[in-house]
Write a protein that holds these residues in place. Structure first.
Motif, PDB file in Angstrom:
ATOM      1  N   GLN A   3       0.828  -1.199   0.000  1.00  0.00           N
ATOM      2  CA  GLN A   3       0.000   0.000   0.000  1.00  0.00           C
ATOM      3  C   GLN A   3       0.867   1.254   0.000  1.00  0.00           C
ATOM      4  O   GLN A   3       0.508   2.254  -0.633  1.00  0.00           O
ATOM      5  CB  GLN A   3      -0.942   0.006   1.201  1.00  0.00           C
ATOM      6  CG  GLN A   3      -2.078  -0.982   1.058  1.00  0.00           C
ATOM      7  CD  GLN A   3      -3.091  -0.854   2.182  1.00  0.00           C
ATOM      8  OE1 GLN A   3      -3.186   0.161   2.848  1.00  0.00           O
ATOM      9  NE2 GLN A   3      -3.859  -1.910   2.390  1.00  0.00           N
ATOM     10  N   ILE A  43       1.895   1.845  -3.528  1.00  0.00           N
ATOM     11  CA  ILE A  43       0.751   2.359  -4.291  1.00  0.00           C
ATOM     12  C   ILE A  43       0.552   3.837  -3.969  1.00  0.00           C
ATOM     13  O   ILE A  43       0.299   4.646  -4.872  1.00  0.00           O
ATOM     14  CB  ILE A  43      -0.515   1.530  -4.003  1.00  0.00           C
ATOM     15  CG1 ILE A  43      -0.356   0.125  -4.608  1.00  0.00           C
ATOM     16  CG2 ILE A  43      -1.761   2.233  -4.535  1.00  0.00           C
ATOM     17  CD1 ILE A  43      -1.418  -0.872  -4.161  1.00  0.00           C
ATOM     18  N   LEU A  44       0.681   4.197  -2.708  1.00  0.00           N
ATOM     19  CA  LEU A  44       0.543   5.593  -2.300  1.00  0.00           C
ATOM     20  C   LEU A  44       1.613   6.449  -2.970  1.00  0.00           C
ATOM     21  O   LEU A  44       1.322   7.514  -3.513  1.00  0.00           O
ATOM     22  CB  LEU A  44       0.626   5.707  -0.778  1.00  0.00           C
ATOM     23  CG  LEU A  44       0.488   7.087  -0.165  1.00  0.00           C
ATOM     24  CD1 LEU A  44      -0.788   7.785  -0.610  1.00  0.00           C
ATOM     25  CD2 LEU A  44       0.544   6.974   1.358  1.00  0.00           C
ATOM     26  N   GLN A  52       3.218   5.781  -5.762  1.00  0.00           N
ATOM     27  CA  GLN A  52       2.923   5.842  -7.198  1.00  0.00           C
ATOM     28  C   GLN A  52       1.789   6.815  -7.482  1.00  0.00           C
ATOM     29  O   GLN A  52       1.827   7.545  -8.483  1.00  0.00           O
ATOM     30  CB  GLN A  52       2.571   4.457  -7.739  1.00  0.00           C
ATOM     31  CG  GLN A  52       3.768   3.555  -7.855  1.00  0.00           C
ATOM     32  CD  GLN A  52       3.405   2.166  -8.318  1.00  0.00           C
ATOM     33  OE1 GLN A  52       2.289   1.684  -8.085  1.00  0.00           O
ATOM     34  NE2 GLN A  52       4.342   1.502  -8.971  1.00  0.00           N
ATOM     35  N   SER A  53       0.803   6.851  -6.610  1.00  0.00           N
ATOM     36  CA  SER A  53      -0.300   7.795  -6.783  1.00  0.00           C
ATOM     37  C   SER A  53       0.217   9.230  -6.718  1.00  0.00           C
ATOM     38  O   SER A  53      -0.177  10.082  -7.520  1.00  0.00           O
ATOM     39  CB  SER A  53      -1.371   7.578  -5.713  1.00  0.00           C
ATOM     40  OG  SER A  53      -1.948   6.299  -5.855  1.00  0.00           O
ATOM     41  N   HIS A  97       1.984  10.056  -9.915  1.00  0.00           N
ATOM     42  CA  HIS A  97       1.022  10.391 -10.976  1.00  0.00           C
ATOM     43  C   HIS A  97       0.516  11.819 -10.809  1.00  0.00           C
ATOM     44  O   HIS A  97       0.422  12.567 -11.788  1.00  0.00           O
ATOM     45  CB  HIS A  97      -0.154   9.412 -10.987  1.00  0.00           C
ATOM     46  CG  HIS A  97       0.178   8.070 -11.535  1.00  0.00           C
ATOM     47  ND1 HIS A  97       0.604   7.863 -12.819  1.00  0.00           N
ATOM     48  CD2 HIS A  97       0.159   6.847 -10.956  1.00  0.00           C
ATOM     49  CE1 HIS A  97       0.829   6.581 -13.023  1.00  0.00           C
ATOM     50  NE2 HIS A  97       0.575   5.944 -11.904  1.00  0.00           N
ATOM     51  N   LEU A  98       0.180  12.185  -9.577  1.00  0.00           N
ATOM     52  CA  LEU A  98      -0.288  13.549  -9.325  1.00  0.00           C
ATOM     53  C   LEU A  98       0.814  14.558  -9.627  1.00  0.00           C
ATOM     54  O   LEU A  98       0.546  15.639 -10.166  1.00  0.00           O
ATOM     55  CB  LEU A  98      -0.756  13.697  -7.875  1.00  0.00           C
ATOM     56  CG  LEU A  98      -2.050  12.976  -7.512  1.00  0.00           C
ATOM     57  CD1 LEU A  98      -2.316  13.089  -6.016  1.00  0.00           C
ATOM     58  CD2 LEU A  98      -3.223  13.509  -8.317  1.00  0.00           C
ATOM     59  N   SER A 124     -12.054  14.417  -6.735  1.00  0.00           N
ATOM     60  CA  SER A 124     -12.633  13.117  -6.404  1.00  0.00           C
ATOM     61  C   SER A 124     -14.155  13.097  -6.505  1.00  0.00           C
ATOM     62  O   SER A 124     -14.757  12.019  -6.465  1.00  0.00           O
ATOM     63  CB  SER A 124     -12.200  12.687  -5.002  1.00  0.00           C
ATOM     64  OG  SER A 124     -12.699  13.581  -4.036  1.00  0.00           O
TER      65      SER A 124
END
Length: 137
Positions: free
Chosen positions: A27, A30-31, A33-34, A37-38, A78
């Motif tokens: 996780q 993933i955080l 990588q997020s 992306h941002l 969101s």
């Protein structure tokens, strides 16, 4: 954070991400990588700036969440996802959740394989002082 830490680019480790994900390395990845992306501009200018600040180590993620401009942009970005979620049937939500769990488990397997490979690489590297190959005679 003190002002000196805020003004310098320090190498960012995943400790904050691990803390936020209750030590779940998958996780945390993933955080990260997020955020990457941002940082590329995916979520608009404010979230790009926020992600760049966090990834550079100039600001912690919790600290960034307290900045109203970043929080407002996150809520705005969101909103369409929340609307889509609300319009889904229970079955669609369950399927999407199962897909997310499957992806998370796959990421966990990848993280474990990376750790295993790193461990094997370290154990294969002969230390100068490991005592192997040395003899009095």
């Amino acid at each position: 954070m003190d002002s000196a830490a805020n003004n310098s680019d320090k190498p960012l480790d995943d400790s904050e991400f691990l803390e936020m994900t209750q030590q779940d390395a998958a996780q945390a990845k993933i955080l990260r990588q997020s955020l990457e992306h941002l940082a590329s501009g995916l979520g608009g200018a404010a979230l790009k700036e926020m992600a760049q600040e966090v990834l550079s180590g100039r600001m912690g993620l919790r600290e960034a969440a307290d900045v109203s401009a970043y929080a407002e942009e996150a809520v705005q970005q969101s909103a369409p996802l929340a609307e889509k979620w609300a319009s889904m049937s229970d079955r669609e939500r369950e399927e999407l959740a199962a897909e997310g769990e499957h992806r998370l488990e796959e990421r966990r397997r990848q993280v474990e394989e990376e750790r295993r490979a790193e461990s094997e690489n370290r154990s294969d590297t002969k230390s100068r002082h490991d005592g192997r190959g040395w003899s009095l005679y």
